[in-house]
Design an enzyme around this catalytic site. Structure first.
Site, PDB file in Angstrom:
ATOM      1  N   TYR A 179     -27.378  46.261  99.220  1.00  0.00           N
ATOM      2  CA  TYR A 179     -26.368  46.089 100.262  1.00  0.00           C
ATOM      3  C   TYR A 179     -25.729  47.431 100.610  1.00  0.00           C
ATOM      4  O   TYR A 179     -25.048  48.051  99.797  1.00  0.00           O
ATOM      5  CB  TYR A 179     -25.275  45.115  99.816  1.00  0.00           C
ATOM      6  CG  TYR A 179     -25.737  43.690  99.590  1.00  0.00           C
ATOM      7  CD1 TYR A 179     -26.956  43.227 100.088  1.00  0.00           C
ATOM      8  CD2 TYR A 179     -24.954  42.799  98.878  1.00  0.00           C
ATOM      9  CE1 TYR A 179     -27.373  41.931  99.883  1.00  0.00           C
ATOM     10  CE2 TYR A 179     -25.365  41.484  98.668  1.00  0.00           C
ATOM     11  CZ  TYR A 179     -26.576  41.062  99.165  1.00  0.00           C
ATOM     12  OH  TYR A 179     -26.972  39.765  98.945  1.00  0.00           O
TER      13      TYR A 179
ATOM     14  N   HIS B  74     -33.759  39.930  93.137  1.00  0.00           N
ATOM     15  CA  HIS B  74     -33.401  39.626  94.525  1.00  0.00           C
ATOM     16  C   HIS B  74     -34.520  38.923  95.281  1.00  0.00           C
ATOM     17  O   HIS B  74     -34.274  38.032  96.111  1.00  0.00           O
ATOM     18  CB  HIS B  74     -33.030  40.934  95.237  1.00  0.00           C
ATOM     19  CG  HIS B  74     -32.051  40.772  96.348  1.00  0.00           C
ATOM     20  ND1 HIS B  74     -31.188  41.763  96.723  1.00  0.00           N
ATOM     21  CD2 HIS B  74     -31.792  39.743  97.185  1.00  0.00           C
ATOM     22  CE1 HIS B  74     -30.433  41.363  97.742  1.00  0.00           C
ATOM     23  NE2 HIS B  74     -30.796  40.135  98.047  1.00  0.00           N
TER      24      HIS B  74
ATOM     25  N   SER C 295     -25.161  31.751 102.428  1.00  0.00           N
ATOM     26  CA  SER C 295     -25.098  31.404 103.860  1.00  0.00           C
ATOM     27  C   SER C 295     -24.727  29.933 104.067  1.00  0.00           C
ATOM     28  O   SER C 295     -25.379  29.217 104.832  1.00  0.00           O
ATOM     29  CB  SER C 295     -26.422  31.732 104.552  1.00  0.00           C
ATOM     30  OG  SER C 295     -26.684  33.106 104.525  1.00  0.00           O
ATOM     31  N   PRO C 296     -23.670  29.447 103.414  1.00  0.00           N
ATOM     32  CA  PRO C 296     -23.332  28.026 103.490  1.00  0.00           C
ATOM     33  C   PRO C 296     -22.791  27.574 104.843  1.00  0.00           C
ATOM     34  O   PRO C 296     -22.800  26.373 105.135  1.00  0.00           O
ATOM     35  CB  PRO C 296     -22.263  27.870 102.406  1.00  0.00           C
ATOM     36  CG  PRO C 296     -21.615  29.218 102.332  1.00  0.00           C
ATOM     37  CD  PRO C 296     -22.733  30.188 102.539  1.00  0.00           C
TER      38      PRO C 296
ATOM     39  N   ARG D 207     -24.760  31.292 108.503  1.00  0.00           N
ATOM     40  CA  ARG D 207     -24.586  32.636 109.069  1.00  0.00           C
ATOM     41  C   ARG D 207     -23.622  32.635 110.253  1.00  0.00           C
ATOM     42  O   ARG D 207     -23.819  33.311 111.252  1.00  0.00           O
ATOM     43  CB  ARG D 207     -25.936  33.238 109.449  1.00  0.00           C
ATOM     44  CG  ARG D 207     -26.897  33.306 108.254  1.00  0.00           C
ATOM     45  CD  ARG D 207     -28.185  34.022 108.592  1.00  0.00           C
ATOM     46  NE  ARG D 207     -29.149  33.926 107.503  1.00  0.00           N
ATOM     47  CZ  ARG D 207     -29.200  34.723 106.435  1.00  0.00           C
ATOM     48  NH1 ARG D 207     -28.317  35.690 106.330  1.00  0.00           N
ATOM     49  NH2 ARG D 207     -30.105  34.557 105.493  1.00  0.00           N
TER      50      ARG D 207
ATOM     51  N   PHE E  23     -22.905  30.097 112.239  1.00  0.00           N
ATOM     52  CA  PHE E  23     -23.130  29.077 113.261  1.00  0.00           C
ATOM     53  C   PHE E  23     -22.223  27.868 113.054  1.00  0.00           C
ATOM     54  O   PHE E  23     -21.613  27.364 114.009  1.00  0.00           O
ATOM     55  CB  PHE E  23     -24.596  28.634 113.259  1.00  0.00           C
ATOM     56  CG  PHE E  23     -24.918  27.650 114.355  1.00  0.00           C
ATOM     57  CD1 PHE E  23     -25.322  28.103 115.595  1.00  0.00           C
ATOM     58  CD2 PHE E  23     -24.795  26.283 114.144  1.00  0.00           C
ATOM     59  CE1 PHE E  23     -25.585  27.199 116.625  1.00  0.00           C
ATOM     60  CE2 PHE E  23     -25.057  25.381 115.157  1.00  0.00           C
ATOM     61  CZ  PHE E  23     -25.458  25.833 116.395  1.00  0.00           C
ATOM     62  N   LEU E  24     -22.103  27.389 111.819  1.00  0.00           N
ATOM     63  CA  LEU E  24     -21.281  26.215 111.548  1.00  0.00           C
ATOM     64  C   LEU E  24     -19.800  26.550 111.448  1.00  0.00           C
ATOM     65  O   LEU E  24     -18.979  25.670 111.188  1.00  0.00           O
ATOM     66  CB  LEU E  24     -21.763  25.523 110.267  1.00  0.00           C
ATOM     67  CG  LEU E  24     -23.167  24.908 110.350  1.00  0.00           C
ATOM     68  CD1 LEU E  24     -23.582  24.339 109.004  1.00  0.00           C
ATOM     69  CD2 LEU E  24     -23.236  23.823 111.429  1.00  0.00           C
ATOM     70  N   ALA E  25     -19.466  27.795 111.680  1.00  0.00           N
ATOM     71  CA  ALA E  25     -18.060  28.206 111.759  1.00  0.00           C
ATOM     72  C   ALA E  25     -17.636  28.448 113.206  1.00  0.00           C
ATOM     73  O   ALA E  25     -16.500  28.848 113.465  1.00  0.00           O
ATOM     74  CB  ALA E  25     -17.826  29.465 110.939  1.00  0.00           C
TER      75      ALA E  25
END
Length: 331
Positions: free
Chosen positions: A56, A123, A202-203, A206, A208-210
């Site tokens: 990262y 990873h 990614s719950p 990413r 989208f569901l937020a």
């Protein structure tokens, strides 16, 4: 405070923090001071499971976490990852060889300013190195006291079994959310069978569901979603049609869409933990409050019917990204 869940010998809040977005992935790198404030706020809120990785920001993320939270090290369980090697022409070469693992781990410890990491993941599985050899290198790191436990990321159920036979595996990390159900094919069952904690990344899909794609938006090339099919062309248009009814369920329950996505996961499996990522304190606070959201069986059924592997359009990865993972896929 949320009921704690088990991660090997650790007891942690089921909602942790994925730190990747503090260094890369979703647009320009955030302001350093703002990232430091967010990390401290996470601990203040009771978030006690932090997830970073050597890759990262090419080491930036480990350096940031280690420097910022040095004085608060006793307040959280720390996870990092190895398994990628940086070369002159490719910053992400999968390499799970024992030599690469040992080298990456030592570099991680230096950047973090530590002599021990609680949980260290492979990873990605290396197609050139048997999983048993990679796990063997990690087992030697456990024996040397450099890591406390071994994790795997984006591997198949068969690879998990083989790895666990070589040395006990504490955690397996894979993308899991309403719109990414791949773990339900096999990996979740094997985790339960072996006593391995499943860690869902990614719950909130990413972002989208937020609500990040409630209205059309352009993604820059510095955003990893730029190359993901679900966020492109006709696929993202079809997926946007799911969001209105999904948001309506959240409004009926009295929570935000992001909280609904997290609550669905926590209700779906009473043993898993999840690591939503963000670089905004308001989103962090919103995510942590999802522990208080209660969903009825009817709510769960409605969500499962609305957003699932058959209603979501497009793959989660493009061909090049998919080639680095072995997690089972739906046909």
């Amino acid at each position: 405070m949320a009921n704690k869940r088990r991660l090997g010998r650790f007891s942690i809040n089921p909602i942790g923090l994925g730190c990747m977005s503090l260094s890369q992935a979703y647009g320009p790198q955030p302001d350093e001071a703002a990232s430091e404030r967010l990390l401290h706020r996470a601990l203040d809120l009771g978030c006690d499971f932090l997830d970073t990785a050597a890759i990262y920001g090419e080491g930036h993320n480990e350096t940031l976490v280690g420097r910022t939270l040095k004085a608060r090290r006793s307040e959280f369980t720390l996870a990092s990852k190895c398994g990628f090697r940086v070369t002159a022409d490719n910053p992400r070469v999968v390499d799970g060889s024992p030599a690469a693992i040992a080298e990456t781990l030592d570099a991680s410890l230096r950047r973090l300013g530590l002599d021990h990491i609680d949980l260290y993941y492979l990873h990605r599985p290396d197609p050139r190195t048997p999983i048993e050899e990679s796990v063997g290198a990690l087992a030697r790191a456990v024996e040397a006291g450099k890591i406390g436990a071994i994790g795997l990321s984006e591997v198949s159920a068969d690879q998990l079994r083989r790895a666990h036979a070589a040395h006990p595996i504490t955690a397996l990390q894979t993308e899991y959310s309403l719109w990414t159900r791949n773990p339900e094919i096999a990996v979740l069952d094997v985790c339960r069978e072996l006593g391995v904690t499943f860690v869902a990344f990614s719950p909130v899909a990413r972002g989208f569901l937020a609500g990040a794609f409630e209205t059309p938006r352009m993604l820059g090339r510095d955003d990893i979603r730029f190359a993901m099919p679900r966020f492109q062309g006709d696929d993202v248009v079809r997926n946007q049609a799911l969001y209105g009814p999904y948001k309506a369920i959240a409004e009926e329950i009295g929570c935000t869409p992001a909280q609904l996505a997290l609550a669905w996961l926590l209700h779906r499996d009473p043993a898993l933990v999840t690591i939503p990522g963000t670089h905004q304190i308001a989103h962090l606070e919103e995510n942590m409050a999802a522990n208080e959201v209660s969903l009825s069986p009817d709510h769960m059924a409605a969500l499962d019917t609305l957003v699932n592997q058959e209603t979501v359009s497009g793959g989660r990865y493009n061909a090049a990204q998919q080639a680095t993972v072995t997690t089972e896929q739906f046909a």
